[in-house]
Design a protein around this motif. Structure first.
Motif, short mmCIF file in Angstrom:
data_model
loop_
_atom_site.label_atom_id
_atom_site.label_comp_id
_atom_site.label_asym_id
_atom_site.label_seq_id
_atom_site.Cartn_x
_atom_site.Cartn_y
_atom_site.Cartn_z
N ASP A 120 -11.72 19.49 2.36
CA ASP A 120 -11.46 19.09 3.79
C ASP A 120 -11.55 20.40 4.85
O ASP A 120 -11.98 20.17 5.80
CB ASP A 120 -10.00 18.26 3.91
N VAL A 121 -11.05 21.59 4.35
CA VAL A 121 -11.12 22.56 5.26
C VAL A 121 -12.48 23.21 5.46
O VAL A 121 -12.77 23.82 6.37
CB VAL A 121 -9.96 23.58 4.78
N ALA A 122 -13.20 22.86 4.32
CA ALA A 122 -14.66 23.50 4.55
C ALA A 122 -15.50 23.27 5.77
O ALA A 122 -16.31 23.89 6.14
CB ALA A 122 -15.41 23.13 3.27
N ALA A 123 -15.11 21.99 6.23
CA ALA A 123 -15.69 21.78 7.68
C ALA A 123 -15.40 22.52 8.46
O ALA A 123 -16.08 22.71 9.67
CB ALA A 123 -15.53 20.21 7.95
N SER A 124 -14.45 23.32 8.47
CA SER A 124 -14.01 24.41 9.86
C SER A 124 -14.95 25.63 9.76
O SER A 124 -14.87 26.27 10.46
CB SER A 124 -12.52 24.82 9.46
N GLY A 125 -15.85 25.86 8.43
CA GLY A 125 -16.63 26.70 8.55
C GLY A 125 -15.69 27.98 7.88
O GLY A 125 -14.74 27.97 7.22
N ASN A 126 -16.08 29.18 8.21
CA ASN A 126 -15.20 30.21 7.90
C ASN A 126 -13.69 30.41 8.30
O ASN A 126 -13.62 30.35 9.45
CB ASN A 126 -15.99 31.83 8.27
N SER A 127 -13.00 30.59 7.34
CA SER A 127 -11.55 30.62 7.94
C SER A 127 -10.66 31.49 7.03
O SER A 127 -11.28 32.17 6.18
CB SER A 127 -10.92 29.17 8.01
N LEU A 128 -9.52 31.72 7.21
CA LEU A 128 -8.58 32.37 6.25
C LEU A 128 -7.52 31.41 5.84
O LEU A 128 -6.36 31.67 5.26
CB LEU A 128 -7.84 33.62 6.99
N ALA A 129 -8.09 30.24 5.26
CA ALA A 129 -6.96 29.11 4.60
C ALA A 129 -6.58 29.51 3.42
O ALA A 129 -5.53 28.71 3.09
CB ALA A 129 -7.97 27.94 4.68
N ALA A 130 -7.13 30.57 2.66
CA ALA A 130 -6.58 30.74 1.37
C ALA A 130 -5.36 31.75 1.54
O ALA A 130 -4.70 31.91 0.44
CB ALA A 130 -7.75 31.47 0.80
N MET A 131 -5.09 31.85 2.68
CA MET A 131 -3.87 33.00 2.84
C MET A 131 -2.40 32.40 2.77
O MET A 131 -2.40 31.11 3.09
CB MET A 131 -3.79 33.82 4.43
N THR A 132 -1.69 33.04 1.76
CA THR A 132 -0.28 32.22 1.57
C THR A 132 1.01 33.59 1.85
O THR A 132 0.54 34.38 1.92
CB THR A 132 -0.31 31.65 0.20
N LEU A 133 1.96 32.60 1.92
CA LEU A 133 3.30 33.54 2.23
C LEU A 133 4.19 33.13 1.03
O LEU A 133 4.20 31.88 0.83
CB LEU A 133 3.76 33.58 3.45
N VAL A 134 4.83 33.99 0.31
CA VAL A 134 5.64 33.81 -0.88
C VAL A 134 7.14 34.22 -0.33
O VAL A 134 7.32 35.39 0.02
CB VAL A 134 5.34 34.28 -2.08
N ASP A 135 8.28 33.29 -0.48
CA ASP A 135 9.37 33.73 0.00
C ASP A 135 10.02 33.89 -1.48
O ASP A 135 10.39 32.74 -2.16
CB ASP A 135 10.11 32.73 0.62
N SER A 136 10.28 34.96 -1.90
CA SER A 136 10.88 35.27 -3.25
C SER A 136 12.18 34.74 -3.32
O SER A 136 12.71 34.20 -4.45
CB SER A 136 10.66 36.55 -3.74
N LYS A 137 13.02 34.84 -2.55
CA LYS A 137 14.52 34.63 -2.36
C LYS A 137 14.80 33.24 -2.44
O LYS A 137 15.48 32.51 -3.24
CB LYS A 137 14.99 35.16 -1.21
N GLU A 138 13.79 32.28 -1.85
CA GLU A 138 13.95 30.78 -1.76
C GLU A 138 12.95 30.15 -2.86
O GLU A 138 13.16 28.84 -3.13
CB GLU A 138 13.67 30.17 -0.43
#
Length: 199
Positions: A120-138
């Protein structure tokens, strides 16, 4: 006398029916316009992130605040990911901004994996949708937010390559971790796990 009485009753019934129909028609027309407009407002999405210092995601260009450097991660093929800010705002969002710097002497082709795996995100073209944040504490992982049209709230539509010595400014917006969380790990394709401090 009986015929006249029946005619009067019929005329009164028709008049009552017409009056009732008119009342319902007016109510329906008056309420429908307001309701549809209100619904239209609710479904409108914005590609501009709340609290972002950059431009809207649709133009693919952002200008982060470069006066601060939280961390620099060395990536593949001489490209550095420099994180300038990680700001929590009152709306419950966390906006990360920075830039990718091509410190090599060669043209860097942006890998398609930066877009993520969602069709679904491919329609946006180039993006940084693969970026994630990890909260190790939670023990939680946060993904880039989407707008009402399922477009990622991050820099999109950028050139598929970064020239030698040039930079690609970016932002990415995530759900904010709890206030007790003061740092998260940024994970992105081609870069090591990168701890960042939340301000």
């Amino acid at each position: 006398m009986t015929i006249g009485y029946a005619g009067a009753v019929r005329r009164a019934g028709v008049a009552a029916l017409l009056a009732t129909t008119l009342v319902f028609t007016v109510a329906a027309c008056g309420g429908g316009g307001d309701g549809s407009e209100a619904q239209g407002d609710k479904t409108k999405g914005s590609t501009a992130p709340a609290g972002s210092t950059g431009s809207p995601a649709s133009d693919g260009k952002t200008v982060p605040d470069t006066t601060t450097v939280l961390v620099t991660a060395k990536g593949d093929k001489g490209v550095d990911m420099v994180i300038h800010t990680a700001n929590r705002d009152s709306g419950g969002f966390l906006t990360v901004s920075g830039e990718f710097k091509n410190t090599s002497g060669n043209l860097f082709s942006v890998p398609p994996q930066w877009n993520g795996m969602e069709k679904d995100v491919a329609a946006s073209g180039n993006s940084l949708a693969a970026m994630t944040l990890v909260d190790s504490k939670e023990k939680k992982r946060y993904y880039v937010l989407r707008d009402t049209d399922n477009r990622p709230l991050t820099t999109t539509g950028y050139d598929p390559a970064i020239k030698a010595g040039e930079s690609l400014p970016f932002f990415a917006q995530f759900p904010a971790p709890p206030n007790t969380t003061t740092s998260v790990d940024l994970q992105f394709v081609g870069f090591p796990n990168t701890p960042i401090e939340i301000s």
